[in-house]
Motif scaffolding. Structure first.
Motif: not given
Length: 155
Positions: A91-108, A110-115
């Motif tokens: 359960t906490p891992l899945m939430q961490y994965y959601y947070n990580s998605y935002g942190n990695i794919r949207y590092p700044y 912003t609405l601009m997605q990282s590759s």
């Protein structure tokens, strides 16, 4: 971070690509020696401060290196979390994965997605467990990592 920055510089110099994979996190994600904490039971998932520190680490790494996809095309936010302990970890891992998605794919933030691709470890669950987790079209640039250790079995 100095050693990581050196590794990235060397990779750039020699035309190599790197996958950054967070092996050691506060409280340990699996209790194994490769997590930096050989302990009988992990505590990462049971302490919100540990999770928050891990989020901050990934956010910092992603913001430092997301502009270098030719060197670091992939970031894995956690290595081999012990999902075999069940929902207390998953359960906490899945939430961490959601947070990580935002942190990695949207590092700044912003609405601009990282590759940069986010590489999620399967937490020793069957791939079917993850079949509807962070899938397209709402999630882009997500890959699943599974580690098969045949050397430790009789098969």
């Amino acid at each position: 971070l100095e050693y990581l920055q050196n590794a990235v510089q060397w990779a750039s110099q020699y035309g190599l690509k790197l996958i950054i994979n967070l092996h050691g996190i506060p409280g340990s994600q699996n209790g194994y020696d490769n997590s930096g904490h050989k302990i009988s039971y992990l505590t990462w998932q049971s302490n919100q401060m540990n999770i928050d520190q891990t989020d901050a680490i990934i956010k910092q790494i992603a913001s430092m290196f997301s502009g270098q996809p030719n060197i670091i095309p992939i970031i894995a936010p956690i290595n081999e979390p012990a999902g075999y302990y069940g929902s207390s970890v998953l359960t906490p891992l899945m939430q961490y994965y959601y947070n990580s998605y935002g942190n990695i794919r949207y590092p700044y933030s912003t609405l601009m997605q990282s590759s940069t691709v986010i590489l999620l470890h399967d937490a020793f669950q069957p791939l079917s467990y993850w079949s509807v987790f962070e899938t397209t079209p709402n999630f882009q640039g997500v890959a699943m990592d599974t580690h098969i250790y045949q050397v430790f079995s009789n098969t």
